[in-house]
Write a protein that holds these residues in place. Structure first.
Motif, short mmCIF file in Angstrom:
data_model
loop_
_atom_site.label_atom_id
_atom_site.label_comp_id
_atom_site.label_asym_id
_atom_site.label_seq_id
_atom_site.Cartn_x
_atom_site.Cartn_y
_atom_site.Cartn_z
N ALA A 74 49.29 4.28 62.43
CA ALA A 74 50.35 4.61 61.47
C ALA A 74 49.93 4.21 60.05
CB ALA A 74 51.65 3.92 61.85
N TRP A 75 49.34 3.03 59.91
CA TRP A 75 48.90 2.57 58.59
C TRP A 75 47.81 3.48 58.03
CZ3 TRP A 75 44.20 0.46 56.85
CH2 TRP A 75 44.25 -0.07 55.57
N LEU A 76 46.83 3.84 58.88
CA LEU A 76 45.74 4.71 58.43
C LEU A 76 46.24 6.09 58.05
CD1 LEU A 76 42.97 3.72 60.96
CD2 LEU A 76 42.79 3.57 58.49
N MET A 77 47.15 6.66 58.84
CA MET A 77 47.67 7.99 58.53
C MET A 77 48.50 7.97 57.25
SD MET A 77 46.38 10.05 60.66
CE MET A 77 44.94 9.01 60.80
N ASP A 78 49.26 6.92 57.03
CA ASP A 78 50.03 6.78 55.79
C ASP A 78 49.09 6.72 54.60
OD1 ASP A 78 52.54 6.37 54.34
OD2 ASP A 78 51.72 4.35 53.95
N ARG A 79 48.06 5.92 54.72
CA ARG A 79 47.07 5.79 53.64
C ARG A 79 46.37 7.13 53.37
NH1 ARG A 79 42.11 2.01 54.58
NH2 ARG A 79 40.78 3.67 53.91
N LEU A 80 46.01 7.83 54.45
CA LEU A 80 45.33 9.12 54.31
C LEU A 80 46.24 10.16 53.67
CD1 LEU A 80 42.90 10.92 54.93
CD2 LEU A 80 43.84 11.29 57.21
N GLU A 81 47.49 10.19 54.07
CA GLU A 81 48.43 11.15 53.48
C GLU A 81 48.66 10.86 52.01
OE1 GLU A 81 51.95 11.21 55.86
OE2 GLU A 81 50.89 12.09 57.57
N ARG A 82 48.78 9.59 51.65
CA ARG A 82 48.95 9.24 50.23
C ARG A 82 47.72 9.67 49.42
NH1 ARG A 82 52.89 4.74 49.24
NH2 ARG A 82 53.84 4.38 51.27
N GLU A 83 46.54 9.48 50.01
CA GLU A 83 45.30 9.87 49.32
C GLU A 83 45.26 11.38 49.10
OE1 GLU A 83 40.74 10.07 50.74
OE2 GLU A 83 41.69 8.11 50.98
N VAL A 84 45.63 12.14 50.11
CA VAL A 84 45.61 13.60 50.00
C VAL A 84 46.65 14.07 48.99
CG1 VAL A 84 46.12 15.73 51.27
CG2 VAL A 84 44.63 14.02 52.28
#
Length: 93
Positions: A74-84
């Protein structure tokens, strides 16, 4: 910056990274689930409190690892979505 990531469309790069992290999480889940079962007798040589370690890992430790996998994913996907989303804003603005 001369980065290969900028050569691919953002959606494609995003999807590749999501698949990579999901597959890594599934591999870790598989390893914990079947590793504990496979090596339970070897783990029983140690004790966690008064319980054999194989039993402890099967009942408590594996569940803790599963929770870490879920929270980490969940943390990684949140970080990835914010980056995108930030990359998309910088390209349009």
């Amino acid at each position: 910056m001369d980065d290969k990531r900028h050569d691919q469309p953002p959606k494609r790069t995003y999807w590749h990274r999501v698949c990579l992290w999901t597959l890594l999480g599934l591999a870790l889940w598989f390893g914990v689930t079947f590793g504990v079962s496979w090596w339970a007798h070897a783990l029983d040589a140690w004790k966690v409190g008064r319980m054999p370690a194989g039993y402890w890992w099967a009942t408590q430790g594996a569940i803790g690892v599963y929770l870490l996998i879920i929270v980490g994913h969940a943390w990684l996907m949140d970080r990835l979505e914010r980056e995108v989303l930030t990359e998309g804003d910088s390209r349009h603005g």
